[in-house]
Enzyme design. Structure first.
Site, PDB file in Angstrom:
ATOM      1  CG  ASN A   9      -1.882   1.156   1.254  1.00 36.72           C
ATOM      2  OD1 ASN A   9      -1.830   2.047   0.410  1.00 36.72           O
ATOM      3  ND2 ASN A   9      -2.764   1.168   2.235  1.00 36.72           N
ATOM      4  NE  ARG A  93      -6.603   1.344   0.226  1.00 35.68           N
ATOM      5  CZ  ARG A  93      -6.648   2.494   0.883  1.00 35.68           C
ATOM      6  NH1 ARG A  93      -5.540   3.037   1.348  1.00 35.68           N
ATOM      7  NH2 ARG A  93      -7.789   3.121   1.046  1.00 35.68           N
ATOM      8  CG  HIS A 182     -12.731   3.124   3.329  1.00 36.97           C
ATOM      9  ND1 HIS A 182     -13.350   4.136   4.063  1.00 36.97           N
ATOM     10  CD2 HIS A 182     -11.412   3.453   3.301  1.00 36.97           C
ATOM     11  CE1 HIS A 182     -12.434   5.010   4.456  1.00 36.97           C
ATOM     12  NE2 HIS A 182     -11.256   4.614   4.000  1.00 36.97           N
ATOM     13  NE  ARG A 243      -9.489  11.978   3.305  1.00 41.43           N
ATOM     14  CZ  ARG A 243      -9.427  10.656   3.149  1.00 41.43           C
ATOM     15  NH1 ARG A 243     -10.540   9.937   3.250  1.00 41.43           N
ATOM     16  NH2 ARG A 243      -8.282  10.070   2.886  1.00 41.43           N
ATOM     17  CD  GLU A 386      -8.896  -1.461   4.120  1.00 33.03           C
ATOM     18  OE1 GLU A 386      -9.258  -0.833   3.118  1.00 33.03           O
ATOM     19  OE2 GLU A 386      -8.374  -0.942   5.126  1.00 33.03           O
TER      20      GLU A 386
END
Length: 399
Positions: A9, A93, A182, A243, A386
């Site tokens: 990742n 990813r 996600h 965010r 993940e």
């Protein structure tokens, strides 16, 4: 390990990696490389955990090519050279697959070029993902490289959920739609819920709350995503670490016209200086709890805003699904912050969500039910993974 998979990742200044045995579901090695290509007094740093031991590197890491070399050196130092591990594949990813990519995809030059082209939709993520892929392809030229896309699970959202109400010609020209993110986590957790409950995934209506530094919620019916909170970019939806989440678009116009802020300044504000950080000065919930315990009113309001937004989405998705069988918390905050779970669900008993305080207080790495006996809706905590999902998807493709 019969078919080891290296999962990568890659971020703009960091790289996470794991060597995973997909069949056993275990991460043999977990690593993090930070401050890649970052100038300043603080050097780059890498940590590598394997077989109960931790190995470290501190020093200049000029770019992602250097980061790959640091990773390989740490594998050597740990006594498990990656070059002799018999890698079956490298899984990457990739945040944005646009309308083009759904399933995990074997990477060649054309696919890599397409991932770069999609940077227009994910300028903060896809360029870094592409750099990591390029360097891994150079480092492991004979090993299949596979892209697993964050947007894939939401690629087939119902049109009513995926479509923004703007001029359709403009939307089509600039690829404006709800993509969702996600997705690897949401799909994995939805499957784990069914397995943990001994239920058929096709029979379940689920709301999955992925609450971490980035946060999103999905409505899943019969294993298929029918709604999600993130949109064209990962900025929409829940309040996150840095965010803003949902925002009146008019705020952007106001800041530009009245405040004189440029588009880049507004982008930086909403993506990097908003959310919990903007409201309280911290983005880590452990720091937030300490501020609240010390009587900080801004921190207390930040938590109220955060939980209020999650509750709104739960209510909305109960309506989308026509009720739910399971509501699940996952990711860093969702898995570990019992107080957040309790505040989110407080007062929702009338909607069928009845929390058991003692079960909610238990910390465990295992999937678990935290709702009270007899609760019409089952509430769960299910750790996400993940990396394991990416590893299994990679192995399934390269086999």
């Amino acid at each position: 390990m019969r078919y080891p998979i290296l999962v990568v990742n890659s971020g703009s200044s960091s790289m996470k990696y794991q060597l995973i045995d997909p069949d056993e579901g275990q991460a043999v090695t977990v690593g993090l490389i930070e401050r890649i290509g970052v100038a300043g007094a603080e050097p780059g740093r890498a940590t590598h955990r394997q077989d109960g031991e931790e190995f470290e590197f501190t020093g200049e890491i000029a770019d992602h090519a250097a980061a790959i070399e640091v990773m390989k050196d740490l594998f050597d130092r740990a006594g498990r050279p990656i070059a002799r591990s018999g890698l079956a594949g490298v899984g990457h990813r990739v945040v944005h697959g646009g309308s083009r990519f759904g399933d995990p995809t074997l990477i060649d030059a054309a696919v890599l070029a397409a991932i770069k082209d999609l940077s227009v939709l994910a300028p903060l993520h896809n360029p870094a993902n592409a750099i990591g892929i390029e360097q891994a392809m150079l480092a492991f030229p004979d090993v299949p490289q596979v892209a697993v896309f964050d947007t894939a699970f939401f690629r087939d959202l119902p049109a009513a959920a995926a479509t923004y109400a703007i001029d359709r010609a403009v939307a089509q020209r600039y690829q404006v739609r709800r993509y969702g993110f996600h997705g690897t986590s949401h799909q994995y957790v939805a499957g784990q819920v069914a397995q943990a409950l001994g239920r058929d995934l096709a029979d379940l209506r689920q709301i999955v709350l992925h609450l971490g530094n980035g946060a999103s919620v999905s409505a899943v019916a019969g294993g298929r995503a029918v709604e999600t909170s993130m949109g064209l970019t990962p900025l929409e939806g829940l309040v996150m670490g840095t965010r803003s989440g949902d925002l009146d678009p008019g705020v952007v116009f106001h800041l530009a016209r009245t405040g004189g802020l440029s588009i880049d300044e507004i982008d930086n504000l909403l993506n990097r200086r908003s959310g919990m950080l903007g409201l309280s000065g911290v983005s880590d919930f452990r720091d937030l709890d300490a501020l609240i315990d010390g009587g900080d009113a801004d921190a207390a309001l930040a938590l109220d805003v955060y939980c209020h937004r999650v509750r709104k989405y739960i209510g909305a998705y109960l309506a989308v699904l026509g009720g739910a069988d399971v509501v699940t918390f996952t990711a860093g905050v969702g898995e570990n912050a019992a107080t957040v779970r309790a505040r989110v669900l407080a007062g929702l008993e009338g909607l069928g969500l009845v929390l058991d305080p003692e079960r909610n207080a238990v910390r465990s790495p295992q999937p678990r039910v935290i709702s009270a006996d007899g609760s019409p809706v089952t509430v769960m905590v299910v750790p996400t993974n993940e990396e394991l999902a990416i590893a299994r998807a990679t192995l399934a493709l390269v086999r």
